[in-house]
Scaffold this active site. Structure first.
Site, PDB file in Angstrom:
ATOM      1  N   SER A 218       0.807  -1.219   0.000  1.00  0.00           N
ATOM      2  CA  SER A 218       0.000   0.000   0.000  1.00  0.00           C
ATOM      3  C   SER A 218       0.841   1.270   0.000  1.00  0.00           C
ATOM      4  O   SER A 218       1.477   1.592  -0.992  1.00  0.00           O
ATOM      5  CB  SER A 218      -0.952  -0.021   1.193  1.00  0.00           C
ATOM      6  OG  SER A 218      -1.779  -1.149   1.132  1.00  0.00           O
TER       7      SER A 218
ATOM      8  N   ASP B  87      10.181   4.845 -10.177  1.00  0.00           N
ATOM      9  CA  ASP B  87       9.791   5.330 -11.503  1.00  0.00           C
ATOM     10  C   ASP B  87      10.472   6.640 -11.859  1.00  0.00           C
ATOM     11  O   ASP B  87      10.674   6.939 -13.044  1.00  0.00           O
ATOM     12  CB  ASP B  87       8.281   5.510 -11.571  1.00  0.00           C
ATOM     13  CG  ASP B  87       7.538   4.181 -11.698  1.00  0.00           C
ATOM     14  OD1 ASP B  87       8.205   3.125 -11.630  1.00  0.00           O
ATOM     15  OD2 ASP B  87       6.302   4.193 -11.849  1.00  0.00           O
TER      16      ASP B  87
ATOM     17  N   LYS C  33      -0.962  -4.113  -3.474  1.00  0.00           N
ATOM     18  CA  LYS C  33      -2.266  -3.536  -3.096  1.00  0.00           C
ATOM     19  C   LYS C  33      -2.337  -2.118  -3.640  1.00  0.00           C
ATOM     20  O   LYS C  33      -1.624  -1.232  -3.186  1.00  0.00           O
ATOM     21  CB  LYS C  33      -2.463  -3.532  -1.582  1.00  0.00           C
ATOM     22  CG  LYS C  33      -3.787  -2.904  -1.160  1.00  0.00           C
ATOM     23  CD  LYS C  33      -3.989  -2.996   0.349  1.00  0.00           C
ATOM     24  CE  LYS C  33      -5.319  -2.354   0.742  1.00  0.00           C
ATOM     25  NZ  LYS C  33      -5.291  -0.883   0.600  1.00  0.00           N
TER      26      LYS C  33
END
Length: 449
Positions: free
Chosen positions: A323, A334, A348
């Site tokens: 999460s 990224d 999740k």
């Protein structure tokens, strides 16, 4: 940017099966009843059922409700008679199971209270960290937090906790003992303490419970070869995690570290806002996360040029990193800000909002789906590390049995992260000092680059 959520209440959103935040927004749509019947309805468990149904009807991320006739569900819930709140709670849980979403769930008053305490980052107690000494078959004090009621009473690490309010702890778990110690701030608890060095020496103390801030950030300087590494372990994204993380980064920078290891292993997530604010401490610019609600409206959250450092960073993750941990990891990976080391994360990618109900219970509702900056949906797939190192069953047992081995050469994932950072540090030392960002604070962002 059109968004039904619009993240006006980021602190109300959570991304963990156990971590939540509260909101008191109710909008029940009740049947038309006579005054007497209306009073009876509000006094019955049906009122809570309808509050919960309305919240799901208004906010649930899937407007098709998993192809369940949600209006019929309401009629079924309100068409029954309930002899107790527990019977009504069971019916509501059964109704929510039809959504096939484990994160949209009902919480009875005790569960709701425990979860709100969890994410508040505070507990009402006496400030003791405990563990079970299996050899001695006793509960032992690991630490009495500085300034806590326990520390003020002279309780020290190594002492045995023999009794709580006259009840022996010999056969209790640490969790059971902790529950006995906790209580309303200002109330009292009686502890019987044994001296570890003397079987016959014991004392009984009466302590007044107080609000204790839970430490979720643990940090230290690690001397690895000829480098100084700032090691930070974040165990949960609660309401105090942001300030604790800021303090940790600042202190480690003052200690002249050359790189950081951010350990998110075993971190199940927590408050969405905490993950965003902590991402901004490491990331100067770029996207952090994008969310999409039931209407297809999306909201992109970005860094805001408030990073505390640009020193090399490695992030440690495992299958229990979930999460909010995955939001932070995805943002750093990224954007090329960190090297991710470890095993694939939990996977999740859903956001919950939790609402308090009128009888003290609560309901957590999935309200959005999130994507990493590159647009990746990690649901049930998780984030694959840049450097995959899966621990063997034996290594896992060793580290869990002896947490002191974490972030040491006996910890393969940490050791690999140090190797990667050492290479980067060596290259940086050989290069000339880079040009600082026009928004960077020279004493923070440029140090050690």
């Amino acid at each position: 940017m059109n968004s039904a959520l619009n993240f006006r209440h980021l602190s109300q959103l959570c991304l963990i099966s156990g971590a939540i935040a509260t909101t008191a927004v109710f909008s029940p749509v009740l049947p038309v009843l006579s005054n007497a019947a209306n009073a009876s309805f509000h006094d019955s468990p049906k009122a809570v059922l309808d509050e919960a149904w309305q919240i799901v009807n208004r906010e649930y991320v899937d407007g098709n409700f998993n192809y369940v006739d949600w209006q019929a569900v309401r009629q079924t819930l309100l068409g029954q008679e309930y002899s107790s709140s527990e019977q009504a709670y069971a019916a509501l849980r059964q109704a929510l199971r039809q959504l096939n979403d484990p994160y949209t769930r009902f919480l009875d008053p005790q569960q709701y209270s425990e979860l709100t305490d969890q994410t508040s980052g505070e507990v009402s107690g006496v400030g003791l960290k405990l563990q079970r000494d299996e050899a001695a078959r006793k509960i032992v004090v690991v630490e009495a937090l500085e300034g806590s009621p326990a520390a003020s009473a002279g309780i020290q690490a190594g002492d045995y906790l023999l009794m709580v309010d006259g009840r022996s702890t010999d056969l209790m778990t640490v969790e059971a003992v902790s529950q006995l110690i906790r209580g309303e701030a200002g109330s009292q608890v009686t502890l019987t303490i044994g001296d570890r060095n003397s079987q016959n020496r014991r004392q009984t103390v009466i302590l007044t419970r107080a609000l204790i801030e839970v430490e979720t950030v643990h940090y230290e300087v690690k001397a690895e070869n000829d480098t100084r590494i700032g090691y930070i372990r974040l165990t949960e994204f609660n309401a105090h995690a942001t300030e604790q993380m800021q303090a940790a980064i600042t202190k480690l920078l003052d200690d002249d570290v050359e790189a950081f290891v951010l350990d998110l292993r075993g971190n199940p997530g927590g408050l969405l806002n905490s993950s965003i604010e902590i991402s901004r401490m490491w990331l100067q610019r770029g996207s952090i996360v994008r969310t999409v609600d039931r209407f297809g409206n999306d909201d992109e959250i970005n860094a805001n040029r408030t990073a505390l450092t640009t020193l090399p960073l490695a992030v440690l993750v495992d299958g229990r990193s979930a999460s909010s941990s995955e939001i932070l990891t995805g943002a750093l990976r990224d954007n090329g800000r960190a090297t991710v080391v470890g095993s694939t994360t939990f996977g999740k990618a859903l956001v919950q909002s939790l609402h308090g109900l009128s009888d003290g219970s609560g309901i957590a509702v999935t309200v959005a789906h999130y994507y990493t900056p590159n647009g990746t949906d990690i649901s049930r797939k998780g984030i694959t590390p840049d450097i995959e190192i899966d621990l063997t069953a034996g290594q896992l047992r060793q580290l869990r049995a002896n947490p002191n081995l974490l972030a040491t050469p006996s910890d393969p994932q940490y050791a690999r992260a140090i190797a990667v950072l050492s290479e980067t540090i060596l290259v940086n030392r050989q290069q000339s000092q880079p040009t600082l960002s026009e928004t960077a604070e020279p004493s923070r962002l440029g140090r050690g680059i």
